[in-house]
Design a protein around this motif. Sequence first.
Motif, PDB file in Angstrom:
ATOM      1  N   MET A 127       0.833  -1.212   0.000  1.00  0.00           N
ATOM      2  CA  MET A 127       0.000   0.000   0.000  1.00  0.00           C
ATOM      3  C   MET A 127       0.860   1.252   0.000  1.00  0.00           C
ATOM      4  SD  MET A 127      -3.139   0.929  -0.227  1.00  0.00           S
ATOM      5  CE  MET A 127      -3.813   2.593  -0.328  1.00  0.00           C
ATOM      6  N   SER A 128       2.002   1.221   0.701  1.00  0.00           N
ATOM      7  CA  SER A 128       2.826   2.434   0.749  1.00  0.00           C
ATOM      8  C   SER A 128       3.486   2.678  -0.609  1.00  0.00           C
ATOM      9  CB  SER A 128       3.873   2.354   1.856  1.00  0.00           C
ATOM     10  OG  SER A 128       4.942   1.534   1.458  1.00  0.00           O
ATOM     11  N   ASP A 129       3.758   1.589  -1.360  1.00  0.00           N
ATOM     12  CA  ASP A 129       4.305   1.765  -2.710  1.00  0.00           C
ATOM     13  C   ASP A 129       3.317   2.525  -3.589  1.00  0.00           C
ATOM     14  OD1 ASP A 129       6.493   0.441  -1.982  1.00  0.00           O
ATOM     15  OD2 ASP A 129       6.130  -1.374  -3.134  1.00  0.00           O
ATOM     16  N   LEU A 130       2.060   2.117  -3.458  1.00  0.00           N
ATOM     17  CA  LEU A 130       1.000   2.744  -4.237  1.00  0.00           C
ATOM     18  C   LEU A 130       0.890   4.216  -3.856  1.00  0.00           C
ATOM     19  CD1 LEU A 130      -1.183   1.964  -6.292  1.00  0.00           C
ATOM     20  CD2 LEU A 130      -2.741   1.660  -4.384  1.00  0.00           C
ATOM     21  N   ARG A 131       1.001   4.458  -2.552  1.00  0.00           N
ATOM     22  CA  ARG A 131       0.916   5.830  -2.069  1.00  0.00           C
ATOM     23  C   ARG A 131       2.056   6.686  -2.642  1.00  0.00           C
ATOM     24  NH1 ARG A 131      -1.661   6.984   3.638  1.00  0.00           N
ATOM     25  NH2 ARG A 131      -2.904   5.234   2.938  1.00  0.00           N
ATOM     26  N   ASP A 132       3.255   6.133  -2.680  1.00  0.00           N
ATOM     27  CA  ASP A 132       4.397   6.853  -3.245  1.00  0.00           C
ATOM     28  C   ASP A 132       4.172   7.155  -4.724  1.00  0.00           C
ATOM     29  OD1 ASP A 132       5.587   6.728  -0.831  1.00  0.00           O
ATOM     30  OD2 ASP A 132       7.029   5.166  -1.344  1.00  0.00           O
ATOM     31  N   LEU A 133       3.636   6.164  -5.406  1.00  0.00           N
ATOM     32  CA  LEU A 133       3.370   6.337  -6.835  1.00  0.00           C
ATOM     33  C   LEU A 133       2.359   7.466  -7.042  1.00  0.00           C
ATOM     34  CD1 LEU A 133       3.573   5.245  -9.796  1.00  0.00           C
ATOM     35  CD2 LEU A 133       1.561   3.883  -9.255  1.00  0.00           C
ATOM     36  N   TYR A 134       1.291   7.447  -6.244  1.00  0.00           N
ATOM     37  CA  TYR A 134       0.259   8.478  -6.349  1.00  0.00           C
ATOM     38  C   TYR A 134       0.872   9.848  -6.116  1.00  0.00           C
ATOM     39  CZ  TYR A 134      -3.652   5.173  -6.390  1.00  0.00           C
ATOM     40  OH  TYR A 134      -4.547   4.212  -6.727  1.00  0.00           O
ATOM     41  N   GLN A 135       1.727   9.922  -5.087  1.00  0.00           N
ATOM     42  CA  GLN A 135       2.360  11.188  -4.750  1.00  0.00           C
ATOM     43  C   GLN A 135       3.233  11.681  -5.902  1.00  0.00           C
ATOM     44  OE1 GLN A 135       3.172  11.231  -0.810  1.00  0.00           O
ATOM     45  NE2 GLN A 135       3.547  13.412  -0.747  1.00  0.00           N
ATOM     46  N   GLU A 136       3.911  10.745  -6.521  1.00  0.00           N
ATOM     47  CA  GLU A 136       4.780  11.083  -7.638  1.00  0.00           C
ATOM     48  C   GLU A 136       3.980  11.660  -8.810  1.00  0.00           C
ATOM     49  OE1 GLU A 136       7.676   8.107  -9.579  1.00  0.00           O
ATOM     50  OE2 GLU A 136       8.158   8.208  -7.443  1.00  0.00           O
ATOM     51  N   VAL A 137       2.858  11.041  -9.106  1.00  0.00           N
ATOM     52  CA  VAL A 137       2.010  11.518 -10.203  1.00  0.00           C
ATOM     53  C   VAL A 137       1.516  12.934  -9.897  1.00  0.00           C
ATOM     54  CG1 VAL A 137      -0.163  11.149 -11.450  1.00  0.00           C
ATOM     55  CG2 VAL A 137       1.299   9.204 -10.906  1.00  0.00           C
ATOM     56  N   ILE A 138       1.088  13.156  -8.656  1.00  0.00           N
ATOM     57  CA  ILE A 138       0.574  14.474  -8.272  1.00  0.00           C
ATOM     58  C   ILE A 138       1.682  15.529  -8.373  1.00  0.00           C
ATOM     59  CG2 ILE A 138      -0.260  15.832  -6.304  1.00  0.00           C
ATOM     60  CD1 ILE A 138      -1.944  13.327  -5.526  1.00  0.00           C
ATOM     61  N   LEU A 139       2.868  15.215  -7.896  1.00  0.00           N
ATOM     62  CA  LEU A 139       3.973  16.179  -7.954  1.00  0.00           C
ATOM     63  C   LEU A 139       4.386  16.455  -9.401  1.00  0.00           C
ATOM     64  CD1 LEU A 139       6.131  15.133  -4.887  1.00  0.00           C
ATOM     65  CD2 LEU A 139       4.693  17.162  -5.155  1.00  0.00           C
ATOM     66  N   ASP A 140       4.359  15.418 -10.226  1.00  0.00           N
ATOM     67  CA  ASP A 140       4.711  15.587 -11.629  1.00  0.00           C
ATOM     68  C   ASP A 140       3.737  16.548 -12.317  1.00  0.00           C
ATOM     69  OD1 ASP A 140       5.985  15.029 -14.168  1.00  0.00           O
ATOM     70  OD2 ASP A 140       4.229  13.814 -14.631  1.00  0.00           O
ATOM     71  N   HIS A 141       2.434  16.376 -12.043  1.00  0.00           N
ATOM     72  CA  HIS A 141       1.434  17.250 -12.667  1.00  0.00           C
ATOM     73  C   HIS A 141       1.458  18.651 -12.064  1.00  0.00           C
ATOM     74  CE1 HIS A 141      -0.958  14.821 -15.533  1.00  0.00           C
ATOM     75  NE2 HIS A 141      -0.332  13.849 -14.907  1.00  0.00           N
ATOM     76  N   HIS A 142       1.953  18.764 -10.840  1.00  0.00           N
ATOM     77  CA  HIS A 142       2.100  20.090 -10.230  1.00  0.00           C
ATOM     78  C   HIS A 142       3.254  20.842 -10.903  1.00  0.00           C
ATOM     79  CE1 HIS A 142       2.448  23.318  -7.397  1.00  0.00           C
ATOM     80  NE2 HIS A 142       3.582  22.879  -6.903  1.00  0.00           N
ATOM     81  N   ARG A 143       4.333  20.126 -11.125  1.00  0.00           N
ATOM     82  CA  ARG A 143       5.514  20.761 -11.727  1.00  0.00           C
ATOM     83  C   ARG A 143       5.303  21.070 -13.202  1.00  0.00           C
ATOM     84  NH1 ARG A 143       8.616  16.353 -10.095  1.00  0.00           N
ATOM     85  NH2 ARG A 143       8.939  16.441  -7.863  1.00  0.00           N
ATOM     86  N   ARG A 144       4.660  20.140 -13.908  1.00  0.00           N
ATOM     87  CA  ARG A 144       4.460  20.302 -15.358  1.00  0.00           C
ATOM     88  C   ARG A 144       2.989  20.110 -15.680  1.00  0.00           C
ATOM     89  NH1 ARG A 144       6.453  16.648 -18.767  1.00  0.00           N
ATOM     90  NH2 ARG A 144       6.396  14.983 -17.224  1.00  0.00           N
ATOM     91  N   PRO A 145       2.156  21.088 -15.316  1.00  0.00           N
ATOM     92  CA  PRO A 145       0.715  20.900 -15.559  1.00  0.00           C
ATOM     93  C   PRO A 145       0.399  20.767 -17.046  1.00  0.00           C
ATOM     94  CG  PRO A 145       1.169  23.063 -14.569  1.00  0.00           C
ATOM     95  CD  PRO A 145       2.472  22.345 -14.656  1.00  0.00           C
ATOM     96  N   ARG A 146      -0.449  19.794 -17.370  1.00  0.00           N
ATOM     97  CA  ARG A 146      -0.847  19.564 -18.757  1.00  0.00           C
ATOM     98  C   ARG A 146      -1.981  20.523 -19.127  1.00  0.00           C
ATOM     99  NH1 ARG A 146       2.459  16.562 -16.260  1.00  0.00           N
ATOM    100  NH2 ARG A 146       2.810  14.400 -16.884  1.00  0.00           N
ATOM    101  N   ASN A 147      -2.030  20.872 -20.405  1.00  0.00           N
ATOM    102  CA  ASN A 147      -3.084  21.777 -20.903  1.00  0.00           C
ATOM    103  C   ASN A 147      -3.103  23.107 -20.162  1.00  0.00           C
ATOM    104  OD1 ASN A 147      -4.269  19.781 -22.777  1.00  0.00           O
ATOM    105  ND2 ASN A 147      -4.780  18.714 -20.887  1.00  0.00           N
ATOM    106  N   PHE A 148      -1.924  23.550 -19.695  1.00  0.00           N
ATOM    107  CA  PHE A 148      -1.826  24.802 -18.959  1.00  0.00           C
ATOM    108  C   PHE A 148      -1.673  25.935 -19.972  1.00  0.00           C
ATOM    109  CE2 PHE A 148       0.128  28.047 -16.268  1.00  0.00           C
ATOM    110  CZ  PHE A 148      -0.653  27.955 -15.129  1.00  0.00           C
ATOM    111  N   ARG A 149      -2.802  26.396 -20.491  1.00  0.00           N
ATOM    112  CA  ARG A 149      -2.788  27.450 -21.495  1.00  0.00           C
ATOM    113  C   ARG A 149      -4.178  28.030 -21.632  1.00  0.00           C
ATOM    114  NH1 ARG A 149      -4.166  22.817 -24.000  1.00  0.00           N
ATOM    115  NH2 ARG A 149      -5.418  22.969 -25.884  1.00  0.00           N
ATOM    116  N   LYS A 150      -4.201  29.268 -22.104  1.00  0.00           N
ATOM    117  CA  LYS A 150      -5.481  29.898 -22.410  1.00  0.00           C
ATOM    118  C   LYS A 150      -5.941  29.362 -23.744  1.00  0.00           C
ATOM    119  CE  LYS A 150      -7.719  34.339 -22.773  1.00  0.00           C
ATOM    120  NZ  LYS A 150      -7.570  35.787 -22.678  1.00  0.00           N
ATOM    121  N   LEU A 151      -7.209  29.023 -23.827  1.00  0.00           N
ATOM    122  CA  LEU A 151      -7.761  28.502 -25.071  1.00  0.00           C
ATOM    123  C   LEU A 151      -8.373  29.675 -25.831  1.00  0.00           C
ATOM    124  CD1 LEU A 151      -7.674  25.416 -25.489  1.00  0.00           C
ATOM    125  CD2 LEU A 151     -10.129  25.396 -25.056  1.00  0.00           C
ATOM    126  N   GLU A 152      -7.740  30.063 -26.931  1.00  0.00           N
ATOM    127  CA  GLU A 152      -8.204  31.266 -27.627  1.00  0.00           C
ATOM    128  C   GLU A 152      -9.592  31.064 -28.246  1.00  0.00           C
ATOM    129  OE1 GLU A 152      -6.901  34.064 -27.260  1.00  0.00           O
ATOM    130  OE2 GLU A 152      -4.940  33.506 -26.448  1.00  0.00           O
TER     131      GLU A 152
END
Length: 148
Positions: A1-26
């Motif tokens: 379970m803690s492995d899964l938790r680490d993985l989840y945390q990693e995904v969240i931090l990755d999307h925080h650092r490099r948010p996808r679709n972070f742009r104004k849609l003209e």
Amino acid sequence: MSDLRDLYQEVILDHHRRPRNFRKLEDANRRADGFNPLCGDKIHLYLRVEDGIVRDVGFEGSGCAISTASASLMTESLKGKSQAEVEALFGQFHDLVTGKSAPDPAGLGKLAVFAGVREYPVRVKCATLAWHTLRAALQGSLETVATE
Ligand code: ZN
């Protein structure tokens, strides 16, 4: 379970650092703003909806890791979905982070990384801000959504 938790945390931090679709849609035809005063999270959400289908989505704003990652992962999961499918996903996601029902990882895909949020009630508003803003955008409301 803690492995899964680490993985989840990693995904969240990755999307925080490099948010996808972070742009104004003209060419957005729906938009809404959201604000979570408890944490200071802000989001501007842009959607292009055609024939009831979400064709494109983008967002801007600033906030904590949970709110940014939630918006980023949400935008990734929306394209090609009908408004009814978006509503269903919102319901599943809301149940996941509030702990109302057992998460259905198959239905939520990557969004399942937010399962741990239920242990931190103050973070639920961070995780759901983008979704409440999404709902407002789809309903055509132009008012700022506040979680309080
Ligand atoms: Zn936050």
